[in-house]
Design a protein around this motif. Structure first.
Motif, PDB file in Angstrom:
ATOM      1  N   LEU A   1       0.653  -1.329  -0.446  1.00 59.64           N
ATOM      2  CA  LEU A   1       0.123   0.024  -0.169  1.00 59.64           C
ATOM      3  C   LEU A   1       1.058   1.108  -0.139  1.00 59.64           C
ATOM      4  O   LEU A   1       0.605   1.955  -0.341  1.00 59.64           O
ATOM      5  CB  LEU A   1      -0.908   0.003   0.673  1.00 59.64           C
ATOM      6  N   LEU A   2       2.129   1.128   0.541  1.00 59.29           N
ATOM      7  CA  LEU A   2       2.676   2.503   0.720  1.00 59.29           C
ATOM      8  C   LEU A   2       3.348   2.525  -1.137  1.00 59.29           C
ATOM      9  O   LEU A   2       3.387   3.976  -1.313  1.00 59.29           O
ATOM     10  CB  LEU A   2       3.934   2.205   1.804  1.00 59.29           C
ATOM     11  N   VAL A   3       4.547   1.616  -0.948  1.00 61.92           N
ATOM     12  CA  VAL A   3       4.724   1.909  -2.481  1.00 61.92           C
ATOM     13  C   VAL A   3       3.322   2.567  -4.145  1.00 61.92           C
ATOM     14  O   VAL A   3       4.003   3.105  -4.620  1.00 61.92           O
ATOM     15  CB  VAL A   3       5.003   0.188  -3.235  1.00 61.92           C
ATOM     16  N   VAL A   4       2.274   1.843  -3.498  1.00 64.49           N
ATOM     17  CA  VAL A   4       1.000   2.592  -4.695  1.00 64.49           C
ATOM     18  C   VAL A   4       0.902   3.873  -4.014  1.00 64.49           C
ATOM     19  O   VAL A   4       1.004   4.220  -5.438  1.00 64.49           O
ATOM     20  CB  VAL A   4      -0.445   1.072  -3.748  1.00 64.49           C
ATOM     21  N   ALA A   5       0.969   4.196  -3.184  1.00 63.40           N
ATOM     22  CA  ALA A   5       1.258   4.983  -2.871  1.00 63.40           C
ATOM     23  C   ALA A   5       1.698   6.389  -3.227  1.00 63.40           C
ATOM     24  O   ALA A   5       1.641   7.122  -3.645  1.00 63.40           O
ATOM     25  CB  ALA A   5       0.741   5.447  -1.242  1.00 63.40           C
ATOM     26  N   ILE A   6       2.913   6.132  -3.378  1.00 60.65           N
ATOM     27  CA  ILE A   6       4.173   6.760  -3.404  1.00 60.65           C
ATOM     28  C   ILE A   6       4.164   6.646  -5.404  1.00 60.65           C
ATOM     29  O   ILE A   6       4.360   8.001  -5.793  1.00 60.65           O
ATOM     30  CB  ILE A   6       5.225   5.688  -2.660  1.00 60.65           C
ATOM     31  N   VAL A   7       3.702   5.507  -5.493  1.00 62.89           N
ATOM     32  CA  VAL A   7       3.646   5.804  -7.476  1.00 62.89           C
ATOM     33  C   VAL A   7       2.559   6.406  -7.630  1.00 62.89           C
ATOM     34  O   VAL A   7       2.658   7.696  -8.410  1.00 62.89           O
ATOM     35  CB  VAL A   7       3.032   4.351  -7.939  1.00 62.89           C
ATOM     36  N   LEU A   8       1.299   6.272  -6.880  1.00 61.39           N
ATOM     37  CA  LEU A   8      -0.075   7.787  -7.024  1.00 61.39           C
ATOM     38  C   LEU A   8       0.773   8.866  -6.938  1.00 61.39           C
ATOM     39  O   LEU A   8       0.180  10.004  -8.002  1.00 61.39           O
ATOM     40  CB  LEU A   8      -1.336   7.037  -6.397  1.00 61.39           C
ATOM     41  N   LEU A   9       1.340   9.289  -5.640  1.00 58.93           N
ATOM     42  CA  LEU A   9       1.801  10.809  -6.203  1.00 58.93           C
ATOM     43  C   LEU A   9       2.816  11.167  -6.632  1.00 58.93           C
ATOM     44  O   LEU A   9       2.377  12.578  -7.319  1.00 58.93           O
ATOM     45  CB  LEU A   9       1.728  10.482  -3.970  1.00 58.93           C
ATOM     46  N   ALA A  10       3.176  10.501  -6.861  1.00 62.38           N
ATOM     47  CA  ALA A  10       4.270  10.594  -8.283  1.00 62.38           C
ATOM     48  C   ALA A  10       3.607  11.090  -9.392  1.00 62.38           C
ATOM     49  O   ALA A  10       4.276  11.083 -10.511  1.00 62.38           O
ATOM     50  CB  ALA A  10       5.324   9.241  -8.585  1.00 62.38           C
ATOM     51  N   PHE A  11       2.697  10.298  -9.382  1.00 58.07           N
ATOM     52  CA  PHE A  11       1.618  10.946 -11.495  1.00 58.07           C
ATOM     53  C   PHE A  11       0.480  11.627 -11.176  1.00 58.07           C
ATOM     54  O   PHE A  11      -0.086  12.081 -12.034  1.00 58.07           O
ATOM     55  CB  PHE A  11       0.792   9.356 -12.094  1.00 58.07           C
ATOM     56  N   LEU A  12       0.377  12.401 -10.274  1.00 55.07           N
ATOM     57  CA  LEU A  12      -0.420  12.908  -9.804  1.00 55.07           C
ATOM     58  C   LEU A  12       0.393  14.335 -10.451  1.00 55.07           C
ATOM     59  O   LEU A  12      -0.440  15.323 -10.573  1.00 55.07           O
ATOM     60  CB  LEU A  12      -1.225  12.816  -8.187  1.00 55.07           C
ATOM     61  N   ALA A  13       0.844  14.442  -9.711  1.00 47.77           N
ATOM     62  CA  ALA A  13       2.014  16.313  -9.398  1.00 47.77           C
ATOM     63  C   ALA A  13       1.669  16.323 -11.431  1.00 47.77           C
ATOM     64  O   ALA A  13       0.921  17.348 -11.619  1.00 47.77           O
ATOM     65  CB  ALA A  13       3.333  16.215  -8.953  1.00 47.77           C
ATOM     66  N   PRO A  14       2.133  15.541 -11.916  1.00 49.67           N
ATOM     67  CA  PRO A  14       2.626  16.111 -13.543  1.00 49.67           C
ATOM     68  C   PRO A  14       0.970  16.096 -13.694  1.00 49.67           C
ATOM     69  O   PRO A  14       0.562  16.877 -15.200  1.00 49.67           O
ATOM     70  CB  PRO A  14       3.421  14.756 -14.038  1.00 49.67           C
ATOM     71  N   LEU A  15      -0.123  15.156 -13.554  1.00 54.15           N
ATOM     72  CA  LEU A  15      -1.275  15.222 -14.378  1.00 54.15           C
ATOM     73  C   LEU A  15      -2.062  16.752 -13.757  1.00 54.15           C
ATOM     74  O   LEU A  15      -2.874  16.841 -14.481  1.00 54.15           O
ATOM     75  CB  LEU A  15      -2.411  13.255 -13.711  1.00 54.15           C
ATOM     76  N   ASN A  16      -1.727  16.736 -13.161  1.00 54.30           N
ATOM     77  CA  ASN A  16      -2.316  17.789 -12.231  1.00 54.30           C
ATOM     78  C   ASN A  16      -1.743  19.464 -13.404  1.00 54.30           C
ATOM     79  O   ASN A  16      -2.832  19.612 -13.242  1.00 54.30           O
ATOM     80  CB  ASN A  16      -2.412  17.958 -10.793  1.00 54.30           C
ATOM     81  N   SER A  17      -0.666  19.065 -13.028  1.00 62.20           N
ATOM     82  CA  SER A  17      -0.079  20.791 -14.165  1.00 62.20           C
ATOM     83  C   SER A  17      -0.342  19.922 -15.450  1.00 62.20           C
ATOM     84  O   SER A  17      -0.748  21.138 -16.647  1.00 62.20           O
ATOM     85  CB  SER A  17       1.420  20.699 -14.029  1.00 62.20           C
ATOM     86  N   ALA A  18      -0.646  18.688 -15.965  1.00 60.51           N
ATOM     87  CA  ALA A  18      -0.806  18.544 -17.303  1.00 60.51           C
ATOM     88  C   ALA A  18      -2.547  19.149 -17.454  1.00 60.51           C
ATOM     89  O   ALA A  18      -2.809  19.605 -18.353  1.00 60.51           O
ATOM     90  CB  ALA A  18      -0.859  17.295 -17.722  1.00 60.51           C
ATOM     91  N   LEU A  19      -3.542  18.793 -16.588  1.00 57.51           N
ATOM     92  CA  LEU A  19      -4.823  19.634 -17.049  1.00 57.51           C
ATOM     93  C   LEU A  19      -4.944  21.415 -16.406  1.00 57.51           C
ATOM     94  O   LEU A  19      -5.869  21.780 -17.450  1.00 57.51           O
ATOM     95  CB  LEU A  19      -5.697  18.570 -15.584  1.00 57.51           C
TER      96      LEU A  19
END
Length: 131
Positions: free
Chosen positions: A18-36
């Motif tokens: 779960l910790l690894v999944v959370a880190i991966v999600l956080l890593a992808f959310l920032a670029p996704l937010n800026s892309a939006l």
């Protein structure tokens, strides 16, 4: 105790997963937010470009009209009431357009409005002096 250790390992594995999944999600959310945000900015700029293009087209048409002497003469007659040499200007008001009800609402005056105003001021002044 062996079953208890297995349960801890299982929960530890689950926690790490779960910790690894959370880190991966956080890593992808920032670029996704800026892309939006960038996509929204691009859409707004495209709308602004279309508006500017329409405005440029309108101004080009107006510029072409202003190069036409007949258009300039017509606009001068319509907007500024210019009259060509040798012609007489006649301005006709549309008396039929006056609303009949507005005439009936007006009070009939015996004298001009400014004389009624002067008389009213004088009467008010006299009542103040008498009091």
């Amino acid at each position: 105790m062996d079953a208890e250790a297995r349960g801890r390992r299982m929960s530890m594995r689950t926690g790490v997963f779960l910790l690894v999944v959370a880190i991966v999600l956080l890593a992808f959310l920032a670029p996704l937010n800026s892309a939006l945000k960038q996509a929204q900015q691009i859409a707004a700029l495209n709308d602004e470009i279309e508006t500017t293009k329409a405005e440029v087209k309108s101004l080009e048409e107006k510029n072409e009209n202003l190069r036409d002497p007949d258009y300039i003469k017509r606009k001068a007659r319509e907007d500024q009431y210019y009259v060509e040499k040798g012609k007489n200007a006649v301005i006709v008001t549309n008396q039929e357009a006056v609303d009949e009800e507005s005439d009936s609402e007006r009070p009939d005056r015996k004298q001009a409005w400014y004389l009624e105003l002067l008389e009213s001021i004088q009467e008010t002044g006299n009542t103040v002096e008498k009091s």
